[in-house]
Design an enzyme around this catalytic site. Structure first.
Site, PDB file in Angstrom:
ATOM      1  CD  GLN A   1      -2.710   1.282   2.501  1.00 49.24           C
ATOM      2  OE1 GLN A   1      -2.184   1.657   3.544  1.00 49.24           O
ATOM      3  NE2 GLN A   1      -3.989   0.968   2.423  1.00 49.24           N
TER       4      GLN A   1
ATOM      5  CB  CYS B   1      -4.228   7.226   6.564  1.00 49.40           C
ATOM      6  SG  CYS B   1      -3.348   7.549   8.099  1.00 49.40           S
TER       7      CYS B   1
ATOM      8  CG  ASP C   1     -16.247  -2.983  13.946  1.00 54.34           C
ATOM      9  OD1 ASP C   1     -15.110  -2.635  14.332  1.00 54.34           O
ATOM     10  OD2 ASP C   1     -17.211  -2.207  13.885  1.00 54.34           O
TER      11      ASP C   1
ATOM     12  N   GLY D   1      -8.363  -6.825  10.766  1.00 55.31           N
ATOM     13  CA  GLY D   1      -7.299  -5.973  11.281  1.00 55.31           C
ATOM     14  C   GLY D   1      -6.981  -6.275  12.731  1.00 55.31           C
TER      15      GLY D   1
HETATM   16  C1  FMN Z   1      -2.704   0.094  14.346  1.00 58.39           C
HETATM   17  C2  FMN Z   1      -3.460   0.281  13.053  1.00 58.39           C
HETATM   18  C3  FMN Z   1      -2.781   0.704  11.929  1.00 58.39           C
HETATM   19  C4  FMN Z   1      -3.462   0.856  10.713  1.00 58.39           C
HETATM   20  N1  FMN Z   1      -2.760   1.219   9.597  1.00 58.39           N
HETATM   21  C5  FMN Z   1      -3.382   1.250   8.398  1.00 58.39           C
HETATM   22  C6  FMN Z   1      -2.637   1.477   7.192  1.00 58.39           C
HETATM   23  O1  FMN Z   1      -1.411   1.611   7.198  1.00 58.39           O
HETATM   24  N2  FMN Z   1      -3.343   1.529   6.028  1.00 58.39           N
HETATM   25  C7  FMN Z   1      -4.705   1.354   5.981  1.00 58.39           C
HETATM   26  O2  FMN Z   1      -5.293   1.399   4.897  1.00 58.39           O
HETATM   27  N3  FMN Z   1      -5.414   1.104   7.091  1.00 58.39           N
HETATM   28  C8  FMN Z   1      -4.788   1.040   8.296  1.00 58.39           C
HETATM   29  N4  FMN Z   1      -5.507   0.722   9.417  1.00 58.39           N
HETATM   30  C9  FMN Z   1      -6.947   0.414   9.300  1.00 58.39           C
HETATM   31  C10 FMN Z   1      -7.175  -1.102   9.137  1.00 58.39           C
HETATM   32  O3  FMN Z   1      -6.617  -1.567   7.928  1.00 58.39           O
HETATM   33  C11 FMN Z   1      -8.671  -1.460   9.182  1.00 58.39           C
HETATM   34  O4  FMN Z   1      -9.330  -0.881   8.087  1.00 58.39           O
HETATM   35  C12 FMN Z   1      -9.333  -0.985  10.476  1.00 58.39           C
HETATM   36  O5  FMN Z   1      -8.538  -1.312  11.603  1.00 58.39           O
HETATM   37  C13 FMN Z   1     -10.721  -1.616  10.666  1.00 58.39           C
HETATM   38  O6  FMN Z   1     -10.656  -3.011  10.704  1.00 58.39           O
HETATM   39  P1  FMN Z   1     -10.665  -3.881  12.087  1.00 58.39           P
HETATM   40  O7  FMN Z   1     -11.918  -3.518  12.818  1.00 58.39           O
HETATM   41  O8  FMN Z   1     -10.648  -5.302  11.583  1.00 58.39           O
HETATM   42  O9  FMN Z   1      -9.448  -3.498  12.867  1.00 58.39           O
HETATM   43  C14 FMN Z   1      -4.855   0.598  10.636  1.00 58.39           C
HETATM   44  C15 FMN Z   1      -5.520   0.178  11.785  1.00 58.39           C
HETATM   45  C16 FMN Z   1      -4.853   0.005  12.984  1.00 58.39           C
HETATM   46  C17 FMN Z   1      -5.610  -0.482  14.187  1.00 58.39           C
END
Ligand code: FMN
Length: 353
Positions: A78, A108, A210, A232
């Site tokens: 990415q 982001c 989620d 994530g």
């Molecule tokens: C610590 C952290 C770092 C993240 N860094 C990125 C990133 O570099 N690029 C991106 O597109 N999303 C990033 N995200 C978002 C995740 O890819 C994801 O869309 C978001 O956490 C929701 O999914 P989840 O509920 O499964 O955690 C990040 C999320 C977290 C928690």
């Protein structure tokens, strides 16, 4: 609608063996995390966001993110930035490094990124967002995907207008994390928007936000028509959650398995980042791995007090002596092999200096 997470699907010519994608996470998605995710059943893994300006300036640490291992394919790398030409050049490097997909970050919400006109800010600048996707798509022969939030403000539905325009500009897949940038990680991901987006585009859509269990993954796929779910936070220090999401088998790992996976992760991360950087980087992972009632809290706190990775390793093996054999087996079976497609990567990118 019945959905099987073990089915394969495609982004353009790239075949993805399961309907679970490991999320890009800054400060988390190192190569060890991605390789582990593939081993536990993620069909596609993604690097953390990589600065296109860092690539342009051949920043040593940035170039380290372009290191690809043989067994992590299919892999998306990415990139983030705000200038189409610079993004296009970064995409060329990403393709040369061996990525199967170039993913563009329009999600982001962190100020350092948005104030430079990148990440989620681009949701509000459709012309520039389209120009970036068009430039990146023209620069590479691998498919280009875009990851975005629902919009900047709470309740915003910008993604529904922007999504089709990005597909027109060349995006072969869209990932939607349906929270606003303002929400950061609070509240809930509203996957009704995911369903609406699926109805508006003719490329695969990935649902992020989620997804914490097989049941939730199936429910989101069934209610949205998305091609895949992205996992994530649930995967942080918990590859067993990825396996459960993929196939519904929720067997809790033994203490020995937890320690063996953690130590493999530690060793690979030291190799990737060098011991000095890895020592601090790894601290958050101790809590993630040892939580879930697997080890008592004071034990985790004890590990955090230790100054070196070597001491951490000894303490973990003392707590679960049976892990040593498991670790040896894992290391034998999964020795990392870098592809080394890119000339001129800094030496530290290969062995930590
Ligand atoms: C610590 C952290 C770092 C993240 N860094 C990125 C990133 O570099 N690029 C991106 O597109 N999303 C990033 N995200 C978002 C995740 O890819 C994801 O869309 C978001 O956490 C929701 O999914 P989840 O509920 O499964 O955690 C990040 C999320 C977290 C928690």
């Amino acid at each position: 609608m019945q959905v099987n997470l073990l089915e394969h699907w495609w982004i353009g010519p790239v075949e993805i063996p399961t309907r679970v994608v490991l999320a890009p996470m800054a400060g988390v998605s190192v190569q060890a995390f991605r390789r582990q995710g593939r081993r536990f059943g993620a069909g596609l893994v993604c690097s953390e966001m990589v600065s296109c300006a860092g690539i342009e300036h051949r920043n040593e640490r940035t170039l380290g993110y372009l290191r690809v291992a043989r067994d992590e394919h299919p892999l998306a790398i990415q990139i983030f930035g705000s200038e189409p030409a610079v993004m296009a050049e970064a995409a060329r490097m990403v393709e040369a490094a061996g990525a199967d997909l170039v993913d563009v970050n329009f999600g982001c919400p962190v100020r350092k990124v948005t104030k430079a006109g990148a990440g989620a800010t681009l949701l509000e600048d459709p012309l520039l967002a389209q120009a970036i996707v068009a430039a990146v798509s023209a620069a590479v022969s691998v498919p280009v995907s875009v990851k975005m939030r629902r919009g900047l403000e709470n309740g915003s539905c910008t993604c529904l207008e922007l999504g089709p325009r990005l597909v027109e500009a060349g995006a072969a897949s869209l990932t939607i994390h349906p929270r606003s940038a303002k929400q950061m990680y609070t509240g809930e991901a509203d996957h009704r928007l995911t369903a609406e987006l699926v109805g508006r585009v003719d490329v695969p859509v990935v649902a992020s936000g989620d997804i914490t269990s097989h049941a939730k993954a199936r429910a989101v796929l069934a209610s949205t028509g998305a091609a895949a779910v992205m996992v994530g936070r649930a995967a942080q220090g918990n590859p067993w959650a990825v396996a459960e999401i993929v196939d519904g088998d929720g067997a809790e790992p033994s203490r020995e398995e937890v320690v063996a996976e953690l130590l493999l992760f530690v060793r690979e991360t030291v190799r990737e980042l060098g011991e000095r950087r890895a020592t601090g980087f790894l601290k958050k992972f101790y809590g993630w791995y040892l939580g879930h009632g697997r080890f008592p809290k004071p034990f985790k706190n004890e590990l955090l007090q230790l100054a070196t990775v070597e001491e951490v390793e000894l303490r973990l093996l003392a707590a679960a002596p049976g892990a040593a054999d498991l670790l040896e087996r894992l290391e034998d079976e999964h020795a990392p092999e870098d592809e080394l497609l890119l000339e001129g990567l800094p030496i530290s990118a290969y062995g930590g200096g």
